[in-house]
Design a protein around this motif. Structure first.
Motif, short mmCIF file in Angstrom:
data_model
loop_
_atom_site.label_atom_id
_atom_site.label_comp_id
_atom_site.label_asym_id
_atom_site.label_seq_id
_atom_site.Cartn_x
_atom_site.Cartn_y
_atom_site.Cartn_z
N HIS A 38 0.70 -1.15 -0.01
CA HIS A 38 0.12 -0.03 0.03
C HIS A 38 0.88 1.30 -0.13
O HIS A 38 1.15 1.65 -1.05
CB HIS A 38 -0.75 -0.03 1.18
CG HIS A 38 -2.18 -1.27 1.08
ND1 HIS A 38 -1.90 -2.30 1.46
CD2 HIS A 38 -3.25 -1.08 0.68
CE1 HIS A 38 -2.83 -3.17 1.38
NE2 HIS A 38 -3.67 -2.47 0.70
N ASP A 55 -1.74 -0.90 -4.22
CA ASP A 55 -3.16 -0.33 -4.20
C ASP A 55 -3.27 1.18 -3.63
O ASP A 55 -2.38 1.57 -2.81
CB ASP A 55 -3.87 -1.49 -3.30
CG ASP A 55 -4.56 -2.47 -3.91
OD1 ASP A 55 -3.87 -2.81 -5.18
OD2 ASP A 55 -5.23 -3.41 -3.30
N ASP A 56 -4.35 1.60 -4.12
CA ASP A 56 -4.68 3.11 -3.80
C ASP A 56 -4.21 4.23 -4.59
O ASP A 56 -4.82 5.04 -5.24
CB ASP A 56 -4.42 3.26 -2.47
CG ASP A 56 -5.11 2.27 -1.57
OD1 ASP A 56 -6.21 1.84 -1.73
OD2 ASP A 56 -4.68 2.06 -0.52
N TYR A 98 -2.60 -0.02 -8.88
CA TYR A 98 -3.88 0.21 -8.81
C TYR A 98 -4.52 1.58 -8.26
O TYR A 98 -4.11 1.84 -7.03
CB TYR A 98 -4.80 -0.95 -8.16
CG TYR A 98 -4.55 -2.37 -9.06
CD1 TYR A 98 -5.17 -2.26 -10.07
CD2 TYR A 98 -3.68 -3.13 -8.40
CE1 TYR A 98 -5.08 -3.54 -10.80
CE2 TYR A 98 -3.78 -4.46 -9.29
CZ TYR A 98 -4.46 -4.47 -10.34
OH TYR A 98 -4.18 -5.82 -11.12
N HIS A 130 -8.88 1.06 -9.38
CA HIS A 130 -9.20 0.54 -8.11
C HIS A 130 -10.57 1.38 -7.56
O HIS A 130 -10.55 1.52 -6.22
CB HIS A 130 -8.03 0.85 -7.20
CG HIS A 130 -7.98 0.46 -5.74
ND1 HIS A 130 -8.38 -1.07 -5.67
CD2 HIS A 130 -7.61 0.75 -4.60
CE1 HIS A 130 -8.20 -1.54 -4.58
NE2 HIS A 130 -7.83 -0.45 -3.83
N HIS A 174 -13.51 4.23 -3.68
CA HIS A 174 -12.85 3.10 -2.74
C HIS A 174 -14.07 2.56 -1.78
O HIS A 174 -13.74 2.38 -0.44
CB HIS A 174 -11.61 3.59 -1.97
CG HIS A 174 -10.76 2.54 -1.25
ND1 HIS A 174 -10.93 1.87 -0.45
CD2 HIS A 174 -9.72 2.32 -1.87
CE1 HIS A 174 -9.90 0.95 -0.17
NE2 HIS A 174 -9.32 1.33 -1.10
N ALA A 217 -8.69 -3.83 -9.20
CA ALA A 217 -8.24 -4.32 -7.98
C ALA A 217 -9.56 -3.98 -7.39
O ALA A 217 -10.02 -2.72 -7.02
CB ALA A 217 -7.17 -3.77 -7.49
N ALA A 245 -7.15 -2.03 1.66
CA ALA A 245 -6.47 -2.51 0.16
C ALA A 245 -7.36 -1.42 -1.03
O ALA A 245 -8.47 -1.16 -0.95
CB ALA A 245 -6.54 -3.77 -0.48
#
Length: 271
Positions: A10, A71-72, A95, A137, A141, A175, A271
């Motif tokens: 992350h 991720d993020d 992602y 992603h 979120h 993702a 994630a």
């Protein structure tokens, strides 16, 4: 069948709030992780390269493949992770949460990280031009399997459209935020035109894994190099492909908001 570890990172930073600390690997430790991959002869590939090998639409994987994913879309990817990856010539897949590009991680308010800086569009363009595979992603979120069908579809489709419009390149992979998905969300990702999707599971992937539910191995702040080596070899990890009803008690505990029990219980919470 070829086992394929997919590492999930992350943030790469020294500072983090207590609640976000498990998901923040220090730059020094991240560099040590990448040094270990190089020393042990691992050959990093992108998610799309794995998808091509798994579906027969691309070349076979090299010996000792590994995937390095993030991720993020935190800004520290550009400053702390990318230089290390480039030093080793390692490809990676990033992602990005499209709605927060150029802003801060507002979905992490409760973790005390609402002001953590995200990549800007200029930084993300630079990342893409330097060979990092960029994937979607979602837009803001959410847990896609806990919101309505129409809202989930908008999150998936919008993230792809926004990223493609700004970067002028196709988004092939998605993702799932928090790793959460079910048959409905999986099909929505397929229908949106993606070629693969990454889940979490804290498990070993393979060339026979579901390309729309790829298992990844969570790398935490306290994952030492010896522990990373054990994870890369699959010690103590489930192995893809999984039975269709594969669920653990730890997974159900996470969905109820319980924070302990096992490595799998921490699966993809941020994630």
């Amino acid at each position: 069948m070829s086992r394929v570890p997919i590492l999930l990172y992350h943030s790469i930073a020294d500072e983090a709030s207590p609640r976000f600390r498990p998901w923040t690997v220090s730059p020094a430790l991240f560099a040590a992780h990448m040094d270990h991959l190089a020393a042990e002869g691992y050959r990093p590939v992108t998610v799309s390269r794995l998808e091509g090998a798994a579906t027969g639409h691309g070349p076979a994987l090299p010996e000792k493949p590994v995937l390095v994913t993030f991720d993020d879309g935190f800004a520290d990817f550009h400053t702390a992770a990318l230089p290390v990856l480039e030093r080793h010539g390692f490809p990676a897949t990033l992602y990005v949460t499209s709605g927060y590009v150029g802003r801060t991680a507002r979905w992490l308010e409760r973790e005390g990280e609402g002001d953590r800086r995200m990549l800007t569009w200029a930084e993300l363009q630079d990342v893409a031009e330097r060979g990092v595979e960029v994937g979607a992603h979602s837009h803001t979120h959410p847990k896609l399997d806990e919101i309505g069908k129409r809202a989930a579809r908008d999150q998936i489709v919008r993230s792809r459209r926004v990223l493609e419009d700004h970067l002028q390149r196709p988004m092939r992979s998605f993702a799932y935020p928090h790793g959460y998905h079910g048959p409905r969300v999986r099909q929505q990702v397929v229908d949106a035109g993606f070629c693969s999707a990454a889940a979490v599971r804290h498990a070993m992937s393979s060339t026979e894994d579901d390309v729309f539910g790829l298992a990844r191995i969570i790398v935490h702040a306290d994952t030492t190099v010896p522990e990373l080596d054990r994870l890369l070899q699959g010690h103590g990890l489930p192995q893809a492909p999984y039975p269709s009803r594969w669920r653990t008690g730890a997974w159900r505990a996470v969905r109820r908001g319980v924070h302990a029990v096992s490595p799998g219980a921490r699966e993809g919470r941020h994630a």
